[in-house]
Design a protein around this motif. Structure first.
Motif, PDB file in Angstrom:
ATOM      1  N   THR A 128       0.816  -1.217   0.000  1.00  0.00           N
ATOM      2  CA  THR A 128       0.000   0.000   0.000  1.00  0.00           C
ATOM      3  C   THR A 128       0.849   1.268   0.000  1.00  0.00           C
ATOM      4  N   GLY A 129       2.160   1.131   0.035  1.00  0.00           N
ATOM      5  CA  GLY A 129       3.017   2.305   0.115  1.00  0.00           C
ATOM      6  C   GLY A 129       2.914   3.017   1.448  1.00  0.00           C
ATOM      7  N   GLY A 130       2.724   2.244   2.518  1.00  0.00           N
ATOM      8  CA  GLY A 130       2.682   2.838   3.846  1.00  0.00           C
ATOM      9  C   GLY A 130       1.313   3.342   4.266  1.00  0.00           C
ATOM     10  N   ARG A 131       0.264   2.691   3.785  1.00  0.00           N
ATOM     11  CA  ARG A 131      -1.095   3.163   4.106  1.00  0.00           C
ATOM     12  C   ARG A 131      -1.870   2.195   4.996  1.00  0.00           C
ATOM     13  N   ILE A 132      -1.160   1.355   5.734  1.00  0.00           N
ATOM     14  CA  ILE A 132      -1.853   0.298   6.480  1.00  0.00           C
ATOM     15  C   ILE A 132      -1.859   0.594   7.976  1.00  0.00           C
ATOM     16  N   GLY A 133      -2.955   0.193   8.616  1.00  0.00           N
ATOM     17  CA  GLY A 133      -3.081   0.272  10.062  1.00  0.00           C
ATOM     18  C   GLY A 133      -3.630  -1.029  10.599  1.00  0.00           C
ATOM     19  N   ALA A 216      10.149 -10.005   6.829  1.00  0.00           N
ATOM     20  CA  ALA A 216       9.968  -8.927   5.861  1.00  0.00           C
ATOM     21  C   ALA A 216      11.003  -7.836   6.078  1.00  0.00           C
ATOM     22  N   GLU A 217      11.453  -7.254   4.981  1.00  0.00           N
ATOM     23  CA  GLU A 217      12.346  -6.103   5.097  1.00  0.00           C
ATOM     24  C   GLU A 217      11.553  -4.899   5.607  1.00  0.00           C
ATOM     25  N   PRO A 218      12.218  -3.855   6.098  1.00  0.00           N
ATOM     26  CA  PRO A 218      11.497  -2.705   6.659  1.00  0.00           C
ATOM     27  C   PRO A 218      10.526  -2.092   5.655  1.00  0.00           C
ATOM     28  N   SER A 219       9.298  -1.900   6.087  1.00  0.00           N
ATOM     29  CA  SER A 219       8.266  -1.292   5.248  1.00  0.00           C
ATOM     30  C   SER A 219       8.250   0.216   5.484  1.00  0.00           C
ATOM     31  N   PRO A 220       7.488   0.966   4.684  1.00  0.00           N
ATOM     32  CA  PRO A 220       7.514   2.432   4.828  1.00  0.00           C
ATOM     33  C   PRO A 220       7.241   2.924   6.247  1.00  0.00           C
ATOM     34  N   GLN A 221       6.339   2.278   6.972  1.00  0.00           N
ATOM     35  CA  GLN A 221       6.049   2.713   8.337  1.00  0.00           C
ATOM     36  C   GLN A 221       6.719   1.835   9.388  1.00  0.00           C
ATOM     37  N   ARG A 222       7.307   0.714   8.969  1.00  0.00           N
ATOM     38  CA  ARG A 222       7.788  -0.325   9.876  1.00  0.00           C
ATOM     39  C   ARG A 222       6.628  -0.861  10.701  1.00  0.00           C
ATOM     40  N   THR A 223       6.302  -0.229  11.804  1.00  0.00           N
ATOM     41  CA  THR A 223       5.116  -0.606  12.568  1.00  0.00           C
ATOM     42  C   THR A 223       3.902   0.043  11.920  1.00  0.00           C
ATOM     43  N   GLN A 429       0.736  14.529   1.313  1.00  0.00           N
ATOM     44  CA  GLN A 429       1.599  13.454   0.851  1.00  0.00           C
ATOM     45  C   GLN A 429       2.061  12.632   2.053  1.00  0.00           C
ATOM     46  N   GLY A 430       2.503  11.412   1.773  1.00  0.00           N
ATOM     47  CA  GLY A 430       3.107  10.608   2.822  1.00  0.00           C
ATOM     48  C   GLY A 430       2.307   9.382   3.190  1.00  0.00           C
ATOM     49  N   THR A 431       2.787   8.707   4.218  1.00  0.00           N
ATOM     50  CA  THR A 431       2.157   7.487   4.698  1.00  0.00           C
ATOM     51  C   THR A 431       0.900   7.815   5.492  1.00  0.00           C
ATOM     52  N   LEU A 432       0.183   6.787   5.907  1.00  0.00           N
ATOM     53  CA  LEU A 432      -1.007   6.986   6.734  1.00  0.00           C
ATOM     54  C   LEU A 432      -0.641   7.721   8.018  1.00  0.00           C
TER      55      LEU A 432
END
Length: 466
Positions: A128-133, A216-223, A429-432
């Motif tokens: 999601t490019g850092g859009r997950i919660g 998994a490698e580090p994602s845009p938000q990590r957590t 712009q940016g992650t969630l």
């Protein structure tokens, strides 16, 4: 009256034919009967992004509602959150047709292992490019526990003790296993990852154990952005410590305002900025160009709400078998392993008795949270008033008749809120996390307990995250 803080909204739904209002799937204009198709969810996401909503919040429940009458027949017959599909599997399709919309997914940690859940959410954060919660839940239905091979679910407070242990493990995996520059993707050197910058995690807790490298490698938000919905005394303490966004209910402004104060106070006592948490109240919104038309829609929708199905939902939520009550009887306080805060709101915190019959109707009482019907101006007035008087940051919009209810909010209420300067006119712009907390980066705030597991960059050396 206008607010200094921007109002925020999530579309609140579930991968099931019914969500908070049992029976609306039978409305001739409702598309929720197609809940198990990608076309349904793709359209849902496009509407939400067109309205600049912060996200789609997907509820989930593990088990069936069998408290009402002591069996699941009512829930099965009327589609009361059953059938129920896995919400994580639809997010990739919705992410593909949107660019900014966030996705909050409910996952029950009680029947998961930290090692597998951590990978799933890291993957979704990448896709999601850092859009997950992640909406952290511990489960309250004994039917789900039995389905997983247990005699019953954990006791209410024990669930939160286990959740503390679970979160310690996933924080270590998300924050401490891989350094930011571990992945090199060096084609010429034929090195994908520098092993000196990948660290094994060892966690020996009372409920969970982990010994391994995060997959998994580090994602845009990590957590992922962390949602929570605990509002009981124990739940509030857990949410104030871990949550970045909290979902609340309360059928009156004083009830909701009290819960908000308690959460913000608890967060401050834990060393967190009390406004480092976004608070969302559930809201049922019916809007039309005029107040009279909105009331006509309400009357239309009411005919399709299934009262027995609604009581089956409430019985599961509260742990009280409402099939044994008369419609004119008031809810009585009973301790259970279910959603204690809901029982408290109906009884200990309510200024007047809440009758069973009223809870089974599409109404202010039945909503258990803000219930707003009217013209765009009426709805804007009321939502702003709830936000001003309770100090919530925004609202989770309960699903009604889809897609017309969400279209109505996007087409009528959003422009009205924008004209008053209380709603964004474009996405940031940016992650969630960056969208919900302007001026922040994509990572957990330094005062968040998960940030304590973050591993600083190192030149070399294999280590263990403890």
């Amino acid at each position: 009256m206008s607010r200094s803080r921007e109002l925020r909204f999530n579309a609140f739904s579930m991968t099931a034919p019914s969500h908070n209002w049992a029976g609306l799937w039978s409305h001739p204009r409702d598309a929720s009967i197609n809940y198990n198709t990608l076309d349904y969810w793709v359209e849902y996401a496009r509407i939400a992004e067109r309205g600049l909503l912060d996200g789609i919040f997907l509820a989930d429940v593990f088990g069936v509602y069998d408290v009402f009458g002591g069996n699941p027949n009512t829930a099965v017959t009327h589609g009361v959150q059953l059938p129920n599909a896995e919400p994580a599997l639809i997010v990739s399709a919705m992410a593909l047709v949107t660019k900014h919309l966030g996705f909050g997914i409910t996952s029950n940690l009680t029947f998961e292992h930290p090692y597998q859940l951590a990978r799933r959410f890291s993957t979704l954060d990448h896709l999601t490019g850092g859009r997950i919660g992640w909406n952290i839940v511990t489960g309250y239905l004994d039917s789900g526990a039995r389905g997983m091979g247990f005699a019953s679910g954990r006791a209410h407070d024990d669930r939160y003790d286990a959740a503390e242990d679970f979160l310690a493990a996933v924080y270590k995996l998300w924050e401490g296993s891989w350094e930011d520059d571990a992945v090199r993707r060096d084609r010429d050197g034929r090195v994908f990852t520098d092993p000196a910058k990948v660290h094994a995690v060892r966690h020996e807790g009372p409920y969970y154990r982990v010994d391994g490298i995060h997959l998994a490698e580090p994602s845009p938000q990590r957590t992922p952005l962390l949602y929570q919905a605990g509002a009981s005394k124990r739940g509030r303490a857990f949410a104030a410590k871990h949550a970045e966004a909290i979902f609340l209910n309360g059928q009156t402004k004083p009830i909701l305002a009290r819960t908000v104060r308690e959460i913000r106070t608890a967060a401050k006592e834990l060393g967190r900025d009390p406004y480092d948490i976004r608070l969302f109240a559930g809201a049922t919104v019916i809007v039309a160009p005029t107040r009279a038309e909105a009331n006509d829609i309400l009357d239309d929708y009411r005919r399709y709400v299934d009262q027995s199905g609604q009581l089956a939902l409430l019985s599961g939520w509260t742990g009280i078998d409402f099939s044994t009550y008369r419609p004119d009887q008031a809810v009585q306080y009973v301790e259970s392993n279910a959603i204690q805060s809901m029982v408290e709101n109906f009884t200990l915190r309510s200024e007047q008795p809440v009758r069973i019959g009223d809870l089974a109707t599409l109404s202010r009482v039945g909503a258990r949270s803000p219930f707003v019907v009217g013209s765009p101006q009426d709805v804007a007035d009321e939502l702003i008033a709830w936000a001003d008087e309770t100090d919530v940051d925004g609202f989770n919009l309960f699903r009604l008749v889809m897609p017309e209810s969400l279209n109505g909010f996007v087409d009528l209420v959003v422009p009205e809120l924008q004209s008053r300067g209380v709603y964004k006119t474009a996405y940031r712009q940016g992650t969630l996390r960056e969208k919900l907390f302007p001026g922040r980066d994509a990572s957990l705030h330094p005062t968040h307990p998960g940030a304590n597991f973050r591993r600083p960059a190192s030149p070399a050396g294999n280590a263990v995250a403890r």
